[in-house]
Motif scaffolding. Structure first.
Motif, PDB file in Angstrom:
ATOM      1  N   ALA A   1       0.844  -1.190   0.000  1.00  0.00           N
ATOM      2  CA  ALA A   1       0.000   0.000   0.000  1.00  0.00           C
ATOM      3  C   ALA A   1       0.882   1.244   0.000  1.00  0.00           C
ATOM      4  O   ALA A   1       2.087   1.164   0.242  1.00  0.00           O
ATOM      5  N   PRO A   2       0.302   2.431  -0.281  1.00  0.00           N
ATOM      6  CA  PRO A   2       1.118   3.634  -0.324  1.00  0.00           C
ATOM      7  C   PRO A   2       1.924   3.867   0.949  1.00  0.00           C
ATOM      8  O   PRO A   2       3.008   4.389   0.906  1.00  0.00           O
ATOM      9  N   GLU A   3       1.363   3.535   2.114  1.00  0.00           N
ATOM     10  CA  GLU A   3       2.150   3.585   3.336  1.00  0.00           C
ATOM     11  C   GLU A   3       2.184   2.187   3.897  1.00  0.00           C
ATOM     12  O   GLU A   3       2.133   1.228   3.135  1.00  0.00           O
ATOM     13  N   TYR A   4       2.258   2.015   5.178  1.00  0.00           N
ATOM     14  CA  TYR A   4       2.323   0.679   5.742  1.00  0.00           C
ATOM     15  C   TYR A   4       0.927   0.225   6.111  1.00  0.00           C
ATOM     16  O   TYR A   4       0.209   0.882   6.838  1.00  0.00           O
ATOM     17  N   SER A   5       0.552  -0.942   5.593  1.00  0.00           N
ATOM     18  CA  SER A   5      -0.766  -1.466   5.876  1.00  0.00           C
ATOM     19  C   SER A   5      -0.844  -1.876   7.336  1.00  0.00           C
ATOM     20  O   SER A   5       0.155  -2.095   7.996  1.00  0.00           O
TER      21      SER A   5
ATOM     22  N   TRP B   1      -2.369  14.033   4.112  1.00  0.00           N
ATOM     23  CA  TRP B   1      -2.613  12.854   3.277  1.00  0.00           C
ATOM     24  C   TRP B   1      -3.508  13.269   2.122  1.00  0.00           C
ATOM     25  O   TRP B   1      -4.674  13.593   2.324  1.00  0.00           O
ATOM     26  N   ALA B   2      -2.945  13.270   0.918  1.00  0.00           N
ATOM     27  CA  ALA B   2      -3.712  13.621  -0.283  1.00  0.00           C
ATOM     28  C   ALA B   2      -3.161  12.806  -1.453  1.00  0.00           C
ATOM     29  O   ALA B   2      -3.674  11.739  -1.779  1.00  0.00           O
ATOM     30  N   SER B   3      -2.069  13.299  -2.076  1.00  0.00           N
ATOM     31  CA  SER B   3      -1.455  12.551  -3.175  1.00  0.00           C
ATOM     32  C   SER B   3      -1.094  11.133  -2.757  1.00  0.00           C
ATOM     33  O   SER B   3      -1.202  10.186  -3.547  1.00  0.00           O
ATOM     34  N   ALA B   4      -0.654  10.969  -1.517  1.00  0.00           N
ATOM     35  CA  ALA B   4      -0.272   9.641  -1.025  1.00  0.00           C
ATOM     36  C   ALA B   4      -1.420   8.651  -1.097  1.00  0.00           C
ATOM     37  O   ALA B   4      -1.196   7.442  -1.220  1.00  0.00           O
ATOM     38  N   LEU B   5      -2.663   9.145  -1.052  1.00  0.00           N
ATOM     39  CA  LEU B   5      -3.843   8.282  -1.069  1.00  0.00           C
ATOM     40  C   LEU B   5      -4.570   8.338  -2.406  1.00  0.00           C
ATOM     41  O   LEU B   5      -5.695   7.852  -2.519  1.00  0.00           O
ATOM     42  N   GLY B   6      -3.951   8.929  -3.430  1.00  0.00           N
ATOM     43  CA  GLY B   6      -4.557   8.957  -4.756  1.00  0.00           C
ATOM     44  C   GLY B   6      -5.425  10.161  -5.046  1.00  0.00           C
ATOM     45  O   GLY B   6      -6.117  10.188  -6.062  1.00  0.00           O
ATOM     46  N   SER B   7      -5.398  11.175  -4.177  1.00  0.00           N
ATOM     47  CA  SER B   7      -6.170  12.390  -4.423  1.00  0.00           C
ATOM     48  C   SER B   7      -5.446  13.267  -5.438  1.00  0.00           C
ATOM     49  O   SER B   7      -4.212  13.294  -5.483  1.00  0.00           O
TER      50      SER B   7
ATOM     51  N   GLY C   1      -2.894   3.055  10.392  1.00  0.00           N
ATOM     52  CA  GLY C   1      -2.119   2.968   9.153  1.00  0.00           C
ATOM     53  C   GLY C   1      -3.013   3.174   7.950  1.00  0.00           C
ATOM     54  O   GLY C   1      -4.190   3.527   8.066  1.00  0.00           O
ATOM     55  N   THR C   2      -2.454   2.949   6.781  1.00  0.00           N
ATOM     56  CA  THR C   2      -3.207   3.044   5.534  1.00  0.00           C
ATOM     57  C   THR C   2      -3.830   1.694   5.225  1.00  0.00           C
ATOM     58  O   THR C   2      -3.174   0.659   5.360  1.00  0.00           O
ATOM     59  N   PHE C   3      -5.085   1.699   4.823  1.00  0.00           N
ATOM     60  CA  PHE C   3      -5.733   0.445   4.450  1.00  0.00           C
ATOM     61  C   PHE C   3      -6.466   0.624   3.132  1.00  0.00           C
ATOM     62  O   PHE C   3      -6.749   1.744   2.693  1.00  0.00           O
ATOM     63  N   ALA C   4      -6.762  -0.499   2.492  1.00  0.00           N
ATOM     64  CA  ALA C   4      -7.379  -0.486   1.168  1.00  0.00           C
ATOM     65  C   ALA C   4      -8.879  -0.729   1.285  1.00  0.00           C
ATOM     66  O   ALA C   4      -9.315  -1.638   2.006  1.00  0.00           O
TER      67      ALA C   4
ATOM     68  N   LEU D   1      -9.365   2.055  -3.304  1.00  0.00           N
ATOM     69  CA  LEU D   1      -9.101   3.357  -2.724  1.00  0.00           C
ATOM     70  C   LEU D   1      -8.302   3.161  -1.444  1.00  0.00           C
ATOM     71  O   LEU D   1      -8.474   2.165  -0.748  1.00  0.00           O
ATOM     72  N   SER D   2      -7.439   4.110  -1.146  1.00  0.00           N
ATOM     73  CA  SER D   2      -6.633   4.040   0.075  1.00  0.00           C
ATOM     74  C   SER D   2      -7.184   5.018   1.093  1.00  0.00           C
ATOM     75  O   SER D   2      -7.438   6.190   0.781  1.00  0.00           O
ATOM     76  N   LEU D   3      -7.382   4.532   2.312  1.00  0.00           N
ATOM     77  CA  LEU D   3      -7.903   5.347   3.399  1.00  0.00           C
ATOM     78  C   LEU D   3      -7.013   5.180   4.620  1.00  0.00           C
ATOM     79  O   LEU D   3      -6.147   4.305   4.663  1.00  0.00           O
ATOM     80  N   ARG D   4      -7.274   6.007   5.641  1.00  0.00           N
ATOM     81  CA  ARG D   4      -6.461   5.997   6.839  1.00  0.00           C
ATOM     82  C   ARG D   4      -7.263   5.538   8.053  1.00  0.00           C
ATOM     83  O   ARG D   4      -8.438   5.875   8.217  1.00  0.00           O
ATOM     84  N   SER D   5      -6.600   4.745   8.888  1.00  0.00           N
ATOM     85  CA  SER D   5      -7.117   4.408  10.208  1.00  0.00           C
ATOM     86  C   SER D   5      -6.227   5.106  11.229  1.00  0.00           C
ATOM     87  O   SER D   5      -5.000   4.940  11.198  1.00  0.00           O
ATOM     88  N   SER D   6      -6.820   5.916  12.090  1.00  0.00           N
ATOM     89  CA  SER D   6      -6.045   6.724  13.035  1.00  0.00           C
ATOM     90  C   SER D   6      -6.643   6.606  14.437  1.00  0.00           C
ATOM     91  O   SER D   6      -7.847   6.376  14.576  1.00  0.00           O
TER      92      SER D   6
END
Length: 831
Positions: free
Chosen positions: A65-69, A375-381, A307-310, A319-324
């Motif tokens: 994934a773009p960051e660490y899953s 978090w924008a380009s890193a997630l495909g925005s 982290g980043t999840f799909a 799509l890539s989203l964030r869990s925080s």
């Protein structure tokens, strides 16, 4: 179809030398096809291959994934496995039969091949959620017109090739549609890049997709996309009933063959989600934006681990989203500012129109650092964000900018050991320490002035979390070398690697630190000295039992503070470069685990003993190395030190002739070498890679990245200490034809036993040391060296004279270089 025979790990036909010792590392030159379907058994071929294979070791999903899953996803079984392998009769290709579960997560799956000689370099295969068919173009340029387009049913993946031809190869596809239907097209071409040569590769991976309506009018076109990077992606609402044509071509013609997968169908294709994440483990309502038939509401639950999840829907690309671990705040578009109740927080918004700037007001504490990560380009925005933080004065007025940030460097985004194109670096990430208590306004905009309904962003603001990133040795702009990027340990042997250690942004990690490993194959143990404080490089030794079975596993290197230390998180990462353009990688394969295996015996081992005495600053020391050869192994070896204390030089690589069983390592400490105990080890390799391809001029085929067989010593501790003495002198003179006693003052620093001899270094031509070599002991405060100047001595001042002081302590010979003297040479007096 080839008939497969199951590869048995204990098979007697493994590719080894006649003596039973391991040969050169296997290297994957290419994989075809690059994509397989779900719920079926498929065959792939690894080209230019010469080894029998035991199994394919797949990395779990969610690791690229773009960051660490999140770790929950990372522990899932891959859903894809190899059930059979066969090496063809010419030993040129390895056929592998893969079983892919019906619920296998779509995407790219990295793997390594386990052989008797160790793990291969990394290969990958993609999994499509749709049925897979072949383009079927038997003759070049036969489906490059609307009339000859390949007819396909919706929701299908076509594997094809833009051929290496004199004229541009254009591939066309026909699909029926009705007015109001959706037509979605996704292309994988850069991701299918199969050329792993590390030299300039011609362009031609960049493609463009066009959709024509039944009348031949163009209704959609796409080249690059923020979500799919260099590969095209589009979705369009069909205006009329009829047959539509999808045209795929290179964006710039280059006569190079390029494989691709094109996904064509009616699948729902959102381009963004809003908000771009939410609190870990809690249901989150999101809007899926950008589909031509309108947005759709959905409820998802972010994983418990941050982290980043799909988010996978109907499309091939998620799509890539964030869990925080902190709450969401959504912008209020109808207000000039959105109030942020407290930090930590995750701010979410949309730059919905051109030249839009969104503002958020928050209250912070002076001097308390916060990590502000966008978090924008890193997630495909499509947003290329820039942020500003402005103070608010006592009257509530917004003042000057205290901090401004735009693009980030790779370490700012916790990307280490990689080069090339990382979209994360378009998103700023800073550690901000407010200069006043009270309110600040955070502004976010796109300096290009772009905006739109899918221009989503997320800003996570929280105290930095101490995080240690662990990577393997990285060599920029070079092919992957399996012995360094995977960990194959010869049975009964020792293998030491240098771990690269990187603190995350804003981290303050203190020692001592203990390393560990999770998931090693049975029969391998890990040894690593305790790290006294955080180091940039640290050794990890893997030792395989003599009776260990040949096996492989995916492992994770862990680190933790010694008892009583402040805790920190540990992340593994490995970025392997793919698809080069003038030595610049277009993309990377990123995994957050490493691979380890037991391989066949190397046939030799090294024994390095720790010196009994410290290495003094400014001194030299020679350490013996013992080579332990197995019966039948009599090859020359190259021995080289791979890790030494900072400021300590080592003797260059040395070739040990066949049959010789001893070698020496010379260490030379500078005057400012790092004091204290540090790790040291040596590596021995065969002088030629074994197992060269038929017809090659050398035994190892370097084009394939074949490695020589490598074995390490254990890690020993080397102590660097202050010298026993230091010498100094006043400027002195001598006349031609005369002899003088050049006097040095001796400063005692550490006591020593016995006597040490003193010789001068740097004497000019015509000046020599004569007489009995003087000595000093622990009580000396002066030493005189007798010098004679002959008539050929050059007149004038000579500087930088030094002394070579030789000690013998506990049977160890030490040579100390110290002092800085001057000598003036005068003419002979005439009688």
């Amino acid at each position: 179809m080839h008939k497969f025979s199951r590869a048995i790990l204990s098979s007697a036909i493994l590719v080894v030398l006649s003596s039973g010792f391991a040969i050169a590392d296997p290297w994957i030159a290419g994989v075809t096809p690059r994509l397989v379907g779900r719920g079926v058994t498929s065959e792939i071929v690894i080209s230019r291959w010469r080894h029998e294979a035991s199994e394919l070791v797949f990395y779990p999903p969610g690791m690229t994934a773009p960051e660490y899953s999140n770790r929950d996803e990372g522990n899932r079984p891959p859903g894809i496995r190899c059930v059979e392998t066969e090496l063809d009769a010419d030993k040129e290709r390895l056929m592998c039969r893969l079983e892919v579960a019906a619920d296998c997560q779509p995407g790219e799956y990295p793997f390594r091949v386990l052989t008797a000689v160790g793990l291969s370099s990394m290969g990958t295969v993609h999994v499509s959620p749709f049925p897979v068919i072949e383009e079927g173009e038997t003759k070049v340029n036969t489906n490059d017109r609307v009339e000859t387009a390949l007819r396909v049913e919706p929701n299908v993946t076509v594997l094809g090739t833009l051929s290496r031809s004199a004229a541009d190869d254009i591939d066309c596809f026909r699909v029926a549609g009705q007015a109001g239907d959706r037509l979605s097209v996704e292309v994988d071409m850069v991701k299918m890049g199969n050329d792993l040569r590390w030299n300039p590769v011609p362009d031609g991976y960049d493609s463009v997709v066009t959709v024509l309506d039944p009348s031949g009018k163009r209704i959609a076109i796409n080249d690059d996309s923020s979500l799919n990077r260099q590969d095209p992606l589009l979705s369009v609402k069909l205006p009329v009933d009829g047959d539509y044509t999808v045209i795929l071509r290179r964006s710039m013609f280059v006569p190079e063959e390029r494989a691709y997968a094109i996904h064509i169908g009616r699948f729902f294709r959102p381009l963004a989600a809003y908000p771009l994440g939410g609190p870990a483990g809690e249901p989150l309502d999101i809007e899926l934006l950008g589909d031509p038939l309108g947005s759709v509401s959905q409820t998802v639950t972010p994983p418990q681990s941050p982290g980043t999840f799909a988010y996978f829907g109907e499309a091939t690309l998620p799509l890539s989203l964030r869990s925080s671990p902190f709450p969401n705040v959504l912008e209020k578009p109808d207000q000039l500012e959105t109030r942020v109740p407290a930090t930590p927080v995750a701010i979410n918004g949309i730059l919905a129109g051109p030249d839009e700037t969104d503002r958020f007001r928050m209250t912070v504490k002076k001097g308390v650092p916060l990590q502000v990560r966008v978090w924008a380009s890193a997630l495909g925005s499509p947003v290329d964000p820039s942020i500003k933080l402005r103070r608010v004065d006592s009257s509530g007025a917004v003042g000057a900018v205290e901090l401004e940030a735009d693009d980030a460097k790779r370490p700012d985004r916790d990307i280490f050991g990689g080069q090339g194109d990382f979209p994360e670096t378009f998103d700023p990430s800073v550690v901000w320490t407010p200069k006043q208590d009270g309110d600040y306004v955070l502004e976010i905009s796109d300096p290009r002035g772009f905006g739109g309904p899918t221009h989503v962003y997320r800003i996570e603001i929280a105290p930095p979390v101490n995080t240690l990133h662990i990577g393997l040795s990285f060599e920029g702009y070079k092919p992957e070398r399996p012995r360094k990027t995977s960990l194959s340990v010869p049975r009964g042997g020792t293998w030491t690697v240098r771990l690269s250690l990187y603190p995350g942004q804003g981290s303050n990690i203190k020692g001592p630190i203990d390393l560990g490993v999770e998931g090693l194959p049975a029969g391998i143990q890990m040894r690593s000295p305790q790290m006294p404080s955080l180091q940039s490089v640290w050794p990890m030794t893997l030792v395989a039992d003599a009776d260990a079975s040949l096996a492989a596993s995916i492992i994770r290197v862990t680190a933790q503070p010694a008892e009583g230390g402040e805790p920190f998180a540990t992340v593994n990462q490995q970025n392997l470069q793919r698809v080069s353009y003038s030595h610049y990688p277009w993309r990377n394969i990123r995994v957050d685990r490493f691979a380890a295996a037991v391989s066949e015996p190397a046939g030799f081992a090294l024994e390095l003993k720790a010196p009994k005495q410290p290495l003094m600053r400014g001194s030299e020391m020679t350490i013996p190395i013992q080579i332990l050869r197995e019966p039948g192994f009599d090859e020359p070896l190259e021995i080289q030190c791979e890790l030494a204390p900072r400021g300590v030089g080592t003797s260059p690589a040395e070739i040990i002739p066949a049959g010789q069983n001893t070698a020496n390592l010379t260490l030379s400490a500078s005057a400012n070498a790092k004091l204290g105990s540090s790790p040291l080890y040596v590596m021995a390799t065969t002088t030629q890679a074994r197992g060269g391809r038929p017809g090659s001029k050398v035994r190892g085929d370097t084009e394939l990245g074949s490695e020589r067989v490598r074995v390490s010593s254990d890690v020993v501790s080397i102590e660097v200490a202050e010298p026993f003495v230091s010498l100094s002198s006043e400027p002195q003179s001598v006349r031609r034809g005369n002899t003088i006693e050049y006097r040095w003052a001796v400063k005692q620093i550490r006591p020593f036993e016995g006597q040490a001899s003193v010789s001068m270094l740097g004497l000019p031509v015509g000046v020599t040391q004569v007489g009995v070599t003087p000595t000093i002991d622990k009580d000396s405060n002066e030493v005189a060296v007798q010098l004679e100047a002959r008539d050929e001595a050059l007149l004038g001042l000579v500087s930088e004279l030094k002394c070579d002081v030789q000690f013998s302590v506990g049977g160890v010979e030490l040579q100390l270089r110290t002092g800085s003297g001057k000598l003036r040479i005068d003419p002979r007096l005439e009688k």
